[in-house]
Scaffold this active site. Sequence first.
Site, PDB file in Angstrom:
ATOM      1  N   HIS A 307       0.919  -1.252   0.000  1.00  0.00           N
ATOM      2  CA  HIS A 307      -0.219  -0.022   0.036  1.00  0.00           C
ATOM      3  C   HIS A 307       0.724   1.100  -0.096  1.00  0.00           C
ATOM      4  CE1 HIS A 307      -3.379   2.726   1.107  1.00  0.00           C
ATOM      5  NE2 HIS A 307      -3.974   1.959   0.922  1.00  0.00           N
ATOM      6  N   ASP A 365      -7.946  -5.261  -0.188  1.00  0.00           N
ATOM      7  CA  ASP A 365      -8.469  -6.092  -1.338  1.00  0.00           C
ATOM      8  C   ASP A 365      -8.073  -7.496  -0.986  1.00  0.00           C
ATOM      9  OD1 ASP A 365      -7.527  -3.157  -3.075  1.00  0.00           O
ATOM     10  OD2 ASP A 365      -9.607  -4.163  -3.052  1.00  0.00           O
TER      11      ASP A 365
HETATM   12  C1  SDX Z   1      -6.238   0.141  -2.991  1.00  0.00           C
HETATM   13  O1  SDX Z   1      -4.254   4.661  -1.887  1.00  0.00           O
HETATM   14  C2  SDX Z   1      -5.239   4.146  -1.470  1.00  0.00           C
HETATM   15  O2  SDX Z   1      -5.587   4.415  -0.390  1.00  0.00           O
HETATM   16  C3  SDX Z   1      -5.841   2.965  -2.229  1.00  0.00           C
HETATM   17  C4  SDX Z   1      -7.000   1.945  -1.425  1.00  0.00           C
HETATM   18  C5  SDX Z   1      -8.264   2.932  -1.247  1.00  0.00           C
HETATM   19  O3  SDX Z   1      -8.788   2.490  -0.310  1.00  0.00           O
HETATM   20  O4  SDX Z   1      -8.592   3.864  -2.008  1.00  0.00           O
HETATM   21  O5  SDX Z   1      -6.495   1.549   0.022  1.00  0.00           O
HETATM   22  C6  SDX Z   1      -7.310   0.941  -2.411  1.00  0.00           C
HETATM   23  O6  SDX Z   1      -5.993   0.562  -4.078  1.00  0.00           O
HETATM   24  C7  SDX Z   1      -5.340  -0.740  -2.393  1.00  0.00           C
HETATM   25  C8  SDX Z   1      -4.115  -1.208  -3.002  1.00  0.00           C
HETATM   26  C9  SDX Z   1      -4.766  -2.404  -4.052  1.00  0.00           C
HETATM   27  N1  SDX Z   1      -3.371  -2.823  -4.956  1.00  0.00           N
HETATM   28  C10 SDX Z   1      -2.783  -3.900  -4.852  1.00  0.00           C
HETATM   29  O7  SDX Z   1      -3.009  -4.609  -4.060  1.00  0.00           O
HETATM   30  C11 SDX Z   1      -2.055  -4.342  -6.012  1.00  0.00           C
HETATM   31  C12 SDX Z   1      -0.853  -4.796  -5.585  1.00  0.00           C
HETATM   32  N2  SDX Z   1       0.043  -3.739  -4.660  1.00  0.00           N
HETATM   33  C13 SDX Z   1       1.000  -2.767  -5.398  1.00  0.00           C
HETATM   34  O8  SDX Z   1       0.601  -2.731  -6.772  1.00  0.00           O
HETATM   35  C14 SDX Z   1       1.558  -1.716  -4.700  1.00  0.00           C
HETATM   36  O9  SDX Z   1       1.877  -2.148  -3.325  1.00  0.00           O
HETATM   37  C15 SDX Z   1       0.808  -0.440  -4.615  1.00  0.00           C
HETATM   38  C16 SDX Z   1       0.322   0.017  -5.916  1.00  0.00           C
HETATM   39  C17 SDX Z   1      -0.402  -0.810  -3.816  1.00  0.00           C
HETATM   40  C18 SDX Z   1       1.459   0.599  -3.984  1.00  0.00           C
HETATM   41  O10 SDX Z   1       2.547   1.007  -4.954  1.00  0.00           O
HETATM   42  P1  SDX Z   1       3.759   1.908  -4.368  1.00  0.00           P
HETATM   43  O11 SDX Z   1       3.128   2.834  -3.288  1.00  0.00           O
HETATM   44  O12 SDX Z   1       4.113   2.582  -5.701  1.00  0.00           O
HETATM   45  O13 SDX Z   1       4.561   0.869  -3.729  1.00  0.00           O
HETATM   46  P2  SDX Z   1       6.254   1.053  -3.694  1.00  0.00           P
HETATM   47  O14 SDX Z   1       6.725   0.962  -5.165  1.00  0.00           O
HETATM   48  O15 SDX Z   1       6.572   2.319  -2.852  1.00  0.00           O
HETATM   49  O16 SDX Z   1       6.579  -0.313  -3.180  1.00  0.00           O
HETATM   50  C19 SDX Z   1       7.934  -0.278  -2.300  1.00  0.00           C
HETATM   51  C20 SDX Z   1       8.574  -1.496  -2.948  1.00  0.00           C
HETATM   52  C21 SDX Z   1       8.898  -1.493  -4.384  1.00  0.00           C
HETATM   53  O17 SDX Z   1       9.894  -2.432  -4.404  1.00  0.00           O
HETATM   54  P3  SDX Z   1      11.625  -1.863  -4.615  1.00  0.00           P
HETATM   55  O18 SDX Z   1      11.579  -0.742  -5.662  1.00  0.00           O
HETATM   56  O19 SDX Z   1      11.672  -1.058  -3.314  1.00  0.00           O
HETATM   57  O20 SDX Z   1      12.455  -2.843  -4.679  1.00  0.00           O
HETATM   58  O21 SDX Z   1       7.663  -2.851  -2.731  1.00  0.00           O
HETATM   59  C22 SDX Z   1       7.354  -3.260  -3.998  1.00  0.00           C
HETATM   60  C23 SDX Z   1       7.683  -2.379  -5.051  1.00  0.00           C
HETATM   61  O22 SDX Z   1       8.140  -2.949  -6.211  1.00  0.00           O
HETATM   62  N3  SDX Z   1       6.131  -3.727  -4.091  1.00  0.00           N
HETATM   63  C24 SDX Z   1       5.407  -4.882  -4.232  1.00  0.00           C
HETATM   64  C25 SDX Z   1       4.150  -4.971  -4.179  1.00  0.00           C
HETATM   65  N4  SDX Z   1       3.900  -3.788  -3.609  1.00  0.00           N
HETATM   66  C26 SDX Z   1       5.066  -2.943  -3.608  1.00  0.00           C
HETATM   67  N5  SDX Z   1       6.274  -6.133  -4.685  1.00  0.00           N
HETATM   68  C27 SDX Z   1       5.628  -7.227  -5.033  1.00  0.00           C
HETATM   69  N6  SDX Z   1       4.182  -7.304  -4.706  1.00  0.00           N
HETATM   70  C28 SDX Z   1       3.479  -6.400  -4.210  1.00  0.00           C
HETATM   71  N7  SDX Z   1       2.186  -6.322  -4.132  1.00  0.00           N
END
Ligand code: SDX
Length: 431
Positions: A307, A365
């Site tokens: 998140h 989710d």
């Molecule tokens: C919702 O914003 C809100 O409030 C949204 C929400 C709402 O109520 O409106 O809460 C609803 O959208 C919940 C999120 C649902 N999405 C997912 O479950 C999809 C999977 N999650 C990822 O796509 C991701 O975690 C996000 C999109 C939710 C957040 O993305 P960010 O903030 O850009 O995360 P980040 O890039 O800062 O992550 C840090 C690290 C990265 O790796 P490094 O570059 O540090 O090596 O964590 C990794 C990311 O690649 N990472 C993941 C991951 N989520 C982050 N790696 C694998 N699987 C994941 N799910």
Amino acid sequence: MTEKVTLNDATTNSGYDLPLMSGSMGPKVIDIRRLYAETGHFTYDPGFVATASCESKITYIDGDEGVLLHRGYSIDELAEHSDFMEVCYLLLHGELPNRDEKDTFVSNITNHTMIHEQLVQFFRGFRRDAHPMAIMVGVVGALSAFYHDSLDIDDPHHRMIASHRLIAKMPTIAAMAYKYSVGQPFLTPRNDQSYAENFLRMTFGVPAEDWKPNPVLTKAMDRIFILHADHEQNASTSTVRLAGSSGANPFACIAAGIACLWGPSHGGANEAVLNMLDEIGSVDNVAEMLNRAKDKDDPFRLMGFGHRVYKNYDPRAKVMQQTCHEVLDELGVKNEPMLKLAMELEKIALEDSYFVERQLYPNVDFYSGIILKAMGFPTSMFTSIFALARTVGWIAQWNEMVEDPVQKIGRPRQIYTGEGPRKYVPLHQRG
Ligand code: SDX
């Protein structure tokens, strides 16, 4: 005395004092409204990771502590003791309603649940296999063609009527999108049923027999609506605010929010979680999936995990997991393989250093889709249910934006890295 931070600009060997603003809770913000005028510099923050776009009193999130408050009330308490209609009132008006206020609000919503018969014709234009979110984007946007009597966004009465209409009609539209996809006749809302009961009946009822509400499933549906109601300045809410900042009507703004929510990184994740669990199939394949999620060359992400704000457990995920067990127990499917797989996946991921180091926890989710699937919804309906519930948050934030005396049209700038000025080359002279 105004607190300030000083920006030292080495390029001009100058220092600039920028005001520091404090809210009632959460991080202080550096007020950069004068930054460009005084320094000639922009700020750069793709994805707005560290940027406050507005002032708001509606929802507060502490991502490190896993705290979510709506007008100061914790999501855990609201999910436990309140109901969705009461949470809608709270988000819109800032206080929990007394008995008369609640009865009046529920009556207003109940009496706006029907849609115009001409709007029913819009569904006929879609293919039967159209994604319900495609239908909702189209039909909700079309509402602005029907309600010319509530489009003056400067009129508080118009804003509240439009808000009630949107909250009231979303379940009807979402249920119709489902009915259309399965070729069954539309059911109209009934005024003697609750918001959640009406939605479940319009979705799963058929004219051939009386639909009997199941109190456990109705309560679970209402709680799922509460858990999705609002969430600060997330992507779809920011979309609604940005669309609204141009003066666009509320129906068009909510349609824009629905479009943004559809993305798998946002509200589309609940559908993506179920598709991911289907793809994993068995606990034996979890390790391989986790390796794919960690592989930077693989676009696969562990859906339902991580998140932008929560670097702790999403408090909604905990309530959702508890609801999941209640619903599966009620339906006699507590050994549902999908739930067992999800819990095993969660356990393994939370012990994996990649996820631990990045503070990646289950979000709202991760479990919601398992509940919705057990209740009989197809995965394609999951995000439509999210949009149905989030409508109150979107419209409450939209109202706050319209009423904000400092709001202006949203117009971010950029850092330009393209070509400098160059002369036009006629076609016959190009290589
Ligand atoms: C919702 O914003 C809100 O409030 C949204 C929400 C709402 O109520 O409106 O809460 C609803 O959208 C919940 C999120 C649902 N999405 C997912 O479950 C999809 C999977 N999650 C990822 O796509 C991701 O975690 C996000 C999109 C939710 C957040 O993305 P960010 O903030 O850009 O995360 P980040 O890039 O800062 O992550 C840090 C690290 C990265 O790796 P490094 O570059 O540090 O090596 O964590 C990794 C990311 O690649 N990472 C993941 C991951 N989520 C982050 N790696 C694998 N699987 C994941 N799910």
